[in-house]
Design a protein around this motif. Sequence first.
Motif, PDB file in Angstrom:
ATOM      1  N   LYS A 175     -11.186 -47.337  10.217  1.00  0.00           N
ATOM      2  CA  LYS A 175     -10.175 -46.462  10.827  1.00  0.00           C
ATOM      3  C   LYS A 175      -9.279 -47.314  11.729  1.00  0.00           C
ATOM      4  O   LYS A 175      -9.770 -48.151  12.485  1.00  0.00           O
ATOM      5  N   THR A 176      -7.975 -47.122  11.602  1.00  0.00           N
ATOM      6  CA  THR A 176      -7.063 -47.858  12.473  1.00  0.00           C
ATOM      7  C   THR A 176      -6.121 -46.886  13.185  1.00  0.00           C
ATOM      8  O   THR A 176      -5.845 -45.798  12.677  1.00  0.00           O
ATOM      9  N   ILE A 177      -5.636 -47.296  14.356  1.00  0.00           N
ATOM     10  CA  ILE A 177      -4.681 -46.487  15.121  1.00  0.00           C
ATOM     11  C   ILE A 177      -3.415 -47.318  15.307  1.00  0.00           C
ATOM     12  O   ILE A 177      -3.488 -48.515  15.640  1.00  0.00           O
ATOM     13  N   LYS A 178      -2.265 -46.685  15.079  1.00  0.00           N
ATOM     14  CA  LYS A 178      -0.985 -47.390  15.248  1.00  0.00           C
ATOM     15  C   LYS A 178      -0.617 -47.431  16.722  1.00  0.00           C
ATOM     16  O   LYS A 178      -0.673 -46.409  17.420  1.00  0.00           O
ATOM     17  N   TYR A 179      -0.225 -48.628  17.191  1.00  0.00           N
ATOM     18  CA  TYR A 179       0.218 -48.826  18.576  1.00  0.00           C
ATOM     19  C   TYR A 179       1.661 -49.326  18.576  1.00  0.00           C
ATOM     20  O   TYR A 179       2.106 -49.935  17.595  1.00  0.00           O
ATOM     21  N   VAL A 180       2.389 -49.089  19.670  1.00  0.00           N
ATOM     22  CA  VAL A 180       3.725 -49.676  19.837  1.00  0.00           C
ATOM     23  C   VAL A 180       3.784 -50.421  21.165  1.00  0.00           C
ATOM     24  O   VAL A 180       3.101 -50.048  22.131  1.00  0.00           O
ATOM     25  N   ALA A 181       4.603 -51.485  21.192  1.00  0.00           N
ATOM     26  CA  ALA A 181       4.752 -52.286  22.412  1.00  0.00           C
ATOM     27  C   ALA A 181       6.135 -52.935  22.379  1.00  0.00           C
ATOM     28  O   ALA A 181       6.768 -53.020  21.324  1.00  0.00           O
ATOM     29  N   PHE A 182       6.614 -53.400  23.543  1.00  0.00           N
ATOM     30  CA  PHE A 182       7.886 -54.138  23.594  1.00  0.00           C
ATOM     31  C   PHE A 182       7.748 -55.447  22.822  1.00  0.00           C
ATOM     32  O   PHE A 182       6.709 -56.119  22.903  1.00  0.00           O
ATOM     33  N   SER A 183       8.803 -55.818  22.110  1.00  0.00           N
ATOM     34  CA  SER A 183       8.779 -57.137  21.454  1.00  0.00           C
ATOM     35  C   SER A 183       9.754 -58.090  22.147  1.00  0.00           C
ATOM     36  O   SER A 183       9.926 -59.220  21.726  1.00  0.00           O
ATOM     37  N   VAL A 184      10.391 -57.610  23.224  1.00  0.00           N
ATOM     38  CA  VAL A 184      11.297 -58.493  23.991  1.00  0.00           C
ATOM     39  C   VAL A 184      10.600 -58.893  25.288  1.00  0.00           C
ATOM     40  O   VAL A 184       9.743 -58.151  25.784  1.00  0.00           O
ATOM     41  N   GLU A 186       9.590 -59.526  29.221  1.00  0.00           N
ATOM     42  CA  GLU A 186       9.572 -58.544  30.317  1.00  0.00           C
ATOM     43  C   GLU A 186      10.909 -58.459  31.062  1.00  0.00           C
ATOM     44  O   GLU A 186      11.404 -57.366  31.367  1.00  0.00           O
ATOM     45  N   GLU A 187      11.527 -59.644  31.302  1.00  0.00           N
ATOM     46  CA  GLU A 187      12.763 -59.654  32.090  1.00  0.00           C
ATOM     47  C   GLU A 187      13.957 -59.020  31.360  1.00  0.00           C
ATOM     48  O   GLU A 187      14.954 -58.629  31.963  1.00  0.00           O
ATOM     49  N   GLN A 188      13.861 -58.899  30.022  1.00  0.00           N
ATOM     50  CA  GLN A 188      14.987 -58.342  29.236  1.00  0.00           C
ATOM     51  C   GLN A 188      14.818 -56.854  28.919  1.00  0.00           C
ATOM     52  O   GLN A 188      15.677 -56.245  28.291  1.00  0.00           O
ATOM     53  N   ARG A 189      13.679 -56.254  29.324  1.00  0.00           N
ATOM     54  CA  ARG A 189      13.378 -54.881  28.888  1.00  0.00           C
ATOM     55  C   ARG A 189      14.338 -53.845  29.477  1.00  0.00           C
ATOM     56  O   ARG A 189      14.799 -52.949  28.778  1.00  0.00           O
ATOM     57  N   LYS A 190      14.634 -53.970  30.782  1.00  0.00           N
ATOM     58  CA  LYS A 190      15.537 -52.987  31.405  1.00  0.00           C
ATOM     59  C   LYS A 190      16.932 -53.084  30.795  1.00  0.00           C
ATOM     60  O   LYS A 190      17.614 -52.077  30.588  1.00  0.00           O
ATOM     61  N   LYS A 191      17.373 -54.335  30.497  1.00  0.00           N
ATOM     62  CA  LYS A 191      18.682 -54.546  29.867  1.00  0.00           C
ATOM     63  C   LYS A 191      18.721 -53.869  28.504  1.00  0.00           C
ATOM     64  O   LYS A 191      19.728 -53.270  28.114  1.00  0.00           O
ATOM     65  N   ALA A 192      17.602 -54.007  27.771  1.00  0.00           N
ATOM     66  CA  ALA A 192      17.524 -53.418  26.427  1.00  0.00           C
ATOM     67  C   ALA A 192      17.704 -51.900  26.498  1.00  0.00           C
ATOM     68  O   ALA A 192      18.381 -51.297  25.649  1.00  0.00           O
ATOM     69  N   ILE A 193      17.115 -51.270  27.530  1.00  0.00           N
ATOM     70  CA  ILE A 193      17.232 -49.804  27.699  1.00  0.00           C
ATOM     71  C   ILE A 193      18.688 -49.445  28.024  1.00  0.00           C
ATOM     72  O   ILE A 193      19.259 -48.512  27.453  1.00  0.00           O
ATOM     73  N   GLU A 194      19.305 -50.232  28.925  1.00  0.00           N
ATOM     74  CA  GLU A 194      20.696 -49.953  29.325  1.00  0.00           C
ATOM     75  C   GLU A 194      21.675 -50.148  28.169  1.00  0.00           C
ATOM     76  O   GLU A 194      22.728 -49.503  28.112  1.00  0.00           O
ATOM     77  N   VAL A 232      11.608 -44.345  16.583  1.00  0.00           N
ATOM     78  CA  VAL A 232      10.736 -45.534  16.603  1.00  0.00           C
ATOM     79  C   VAL A 232      11.251 -46.556  15.595  1.00  0.00           C
ATOM     80  O   VAL A 232      11.368 -47.750  15.890  1.00  0.00           O
ATOM     81  N   LYS A 233      11.589 -46.067  14.390  1.00  0.00           N
ATOM     82  CA  LYS A 233      12.072 -46.938  13.318  1.00  0.00           C
ATOM     83  C   LYS A 233      13.339 -47.679  13.752  1.00  0.00           C
ATOM     84  O   LYS A 233      13.476 -48.889  13.546  1.00  0.00           O
ATOM     85  N   THR A 234      14.253 -46.938  14.413  1.00  0.00           N
ATOM     86  CA  THR A 234      15.518 -47.533  14.874  1.00  0.00           C
ATOM     87  C   THR A 234      15.255 -48.648  15.885  1.00  0.00           C
ATOM     88  O   THR A 234      15.830 -49.745  15.800  1.00  0.00           O
ATOM     89  N   LEU A 235      14.346 -48.381  16.836  1.00  0.00           N
ATOM     90  CA  LEU A 235      14.038 -49.379  17.878  1.00  0.00           C
ATOM     91  C   LEU A 235      13.358 -50.614  17.288  1.00  0.00           C
ATOM     92  O   LEU A 235      13.556 -51.730  17.794  1.00  0.00           O
ATOM     93  N   ILE A 236      12.563 -50.414  16.246  1.00  0.00           N
ATOM     94  CA  ILE A 236      11.909 -51.564  15.582  1.00  0.00           C
ATOM     95  C   ILE A 236      12.980 -52.399  14.885  1.00  0.00           C
ATOM     96  O   ILE A 236      12.986 -53.638  14.977  1.00  0.00           O
ATOM     97  N   GLN A 237      13.927 -51.717  14.186  1.00  0.00           N
ATOM     98  CA  GLN A 237      15.007 -52.428  13.476  1.00  0.00           C
ATOM     99  C   GLN A 237      15.882 -53.229  14.450  1.00  0.00           C
ATOM    100  O   GLN A 237      16.368 -54.306  14.130  1.00  0.00           O
ATOM    101  N   LYS A 238      16.056 -52.688  15.657  1.00  0.00           N
ATOM    102  CA  LYS A 238      16.855 -53.401  16.669  1.00  0.00           C
ATOM    103  C   LYS A 238      16.081 -54.550  17.304  1.00  0.00           C
ATOM    104  O   LYS A 238      16.621 -55.310  18.110  1.00  0.00           O
ATOM    105  N   GLY A 239      14.789 -54.634  16.997  1.00  0.00           N
ATOM    106  CA  GLY A 239      13.966 -55.727  17.525  1.00  0.00           C
ATOM    107  C   GLY A 239      13.517 -55.526  18.958  1.00  0.00           C
ATOM    108  O   GLY A 239      13.079 -56.465  19.633  1.00  0.00           O
TER     109      GLY A 239
END
Length: 803
Positions: A175-184, A186-194, A232-239
Amino acid sequence: MKIAAVIVDVPSRQTDRPFDYKIPEKWEDVLQIGMRVVVPFGTRRLQGFVVDIKTYSDVKSLKAIEAILDVAPVLNEELLRLGQYLTETTLCFAISAYQAMLPAAMKAKYEKEIRLVDEKYRDRLHPNVQPFFSNRSAVSWKELENTNVLSRLQKDVQNGYLEVIYHLKDKAAKKTIKYVAFSVPEEQRKKAIESLPANAVKQKQLLELLLFNEHLPLKEVLERSGASHASVKTLIQKGIICEYEVEAYRDPYGQHHFAATQPLMLTEEQQQALEPIVNSIKANEHQVFLLYGVTGSGKTEVYMQAIEAVLKQGKEAIVLVPEISLTPQMVERFKGRFGSQVAVLHSGLSIGEKYDEWRKIHRKEVKLVVGARSAIFAPFENLGMIIIDEEHESSYKQEETPRYHARDVAIYRARFHQCPVVLGSATPSLESFARAKKGVYQLLTLTKRMSENGLPAVSIIDMREELRSGNRSMFSRTLFEKLRERLDKGEQSVLFLNRRGYSTFVMCRDCGHVIRCAHCDISLTYHRVQQRLKCHYCGHEEPLAYSCPSCGSEHIRFFGTGTQKVEEELTKLLPQARVIRMDVDTTSRKGAHERILSEFGAGKADILLGTQMIAKGLDFPKVTLVGVLSADTMLHLPDFRACEKTFQLLTQVSGRAGRHELPGEVVIQTYTPEHYSIELAARHDYEAFYQKEMALRRFHGYPPFYYLTLITVSHPELIKAVSVTEKIADYLRAQLSKEAIILGPVASPIARLHDRYRYQCMIKYKREANFTKILKNVVDRYQQEMSQGELLITIDTNPYMMM
């Protein structure tokens, strides 16, 4: 060159030995003894177990191993040796012994397909076969097996146009569970949201949720942020984020909260029983203890404190309980005391749940296993103790190949690990008690109940007298009055009847015809709810006939009483009573067993009515009355243990009453009140029963004075079954000593099952030099006929089922 000796997955006498395979160079340092591999075998690809690794083989050209199925060995050295022991003692095949040690999810599944050998042969196929291969080169066997082209297909295979390919599929899905996490970073995460457009509200909420958590399960992220899979798919495509899978265990008790408990103060008797066990644990000494304690004397607390001593030494323990008494209460006690160190194995779990519990043990993530019979094979490597609770229970004997008894396997494993075995029971099996009396086992005794009330008072009611006085009800006047009293006081009652269904058989009053199973020599049982007749042996069902199939009469009547009929009668006589019925029919669904018991424990019912699954392991403070509706059900079966089983069952079920502050009472209804097993069960006098039964066993030549082996021959033709059994009996008489007693051949008590006639012969013996070899010769002599599927010979070297 390294060579692996492999036991392949073909259960037959000709293949019951290791076959040599070349280990490819890339796996020479990886492959270990005890791993599962995929090997070519004839035209097939099979699963096998590596039992040895060597550098030399007598075989000139060796085939190579095709795949390795495990990262680490699934069977350690001790379990491989145990497999050899089972092969010798139960006369099974090595592959059957090894497979019995693994969860069902790890047993190989094979699928066949028919493949076109070459494109040039497509036009040469038989015209009836060609349509299946018109636009493809392979067809699954399932698609072809029920068609009328099989004989044509065979010829095309023989001509070399088609070939049979075997695919091996591992059922062990993790059995597996799907997880999501930032791929950028730490310092670039807030910029990515903006940087996201103003209308991407849900995407922003999702990312803000991840800002405060390193990673989260995808399901939780979607629920908490309100975002969709598209976001989720869109955010993965954007990296910006990534998605990955994490392996997870299926936890059957994940929804439960187990309140932590502390060790209780032991009574003087409990302390005296615990001391020698703990000394044996500390001294790494193999001993077998028989803990003989009356019902409610606190055997479980002794077990738990002994387990604590094992865990303090950094070792592991196995606790076996009978399948039917693996109640939520038992799980709760062990989980409450030992928490996440406990794995639980029993038949109520799904295949995936069992596999995950087994993996916890294999990965050394737990130290204690609580389970039914098969838990004895838990892959521990540092065992400190094995406990078998209710050791007299017949469910510890496996009735399919390999026909092992869990007690024998426990003693074998404990000897290997130099640790103690504790056998516990209020009614030990005669064999175990005799060994304790002889000093082979060490006897530890608990004579008093934990509650000050002592054992419940027992009344025996003669149902013949009830009939004479005009009471035709299934309840004696005494039992009925006591049930009413308990209802008035708000106390609970347990009613025991070892027969499920509505009535035991259906008979025509005019001609006496009894409706029997079409496939077995047994009467069909009527089940009122579905209005159907069922065979409790082969599962055959048919609708109830309202006229006699023999004479056409409409005077069809139901005889005997089952739990369904008792339930109906109770609702008529005591309409105010809330009744819960517990038998195979009401507990077949997953979790039903647990639900029924927790409802009863929570006081949502006044009367628990059931078969032998309610006789053991239950501990409810408000149960003050136990009624046994028919003590004779098992007494007259053609089984030398019938009296012992009756005594044990009556004692065990009586032990459910008055276990706490409130005093208990037991009412036993019987048509044979003078029988010693019923009289002595009412007096709670195990010692007197033991003396009486042993005298009878000695006189008739049964265990523990003799060993027994039962040989059963079955075949669709009666004459064949009889002639083979006669030949086997003649051969045994010629080979065994004059001291051995051979009974038979005779028809089995149930002479036909699943459309097969059954004949048997029984061997009673004390010491026979080449006994195992002689029995193996019997199997070898008929091996070819047995492999063709018609003839079946089963040899049980320690039979518990005489039917």
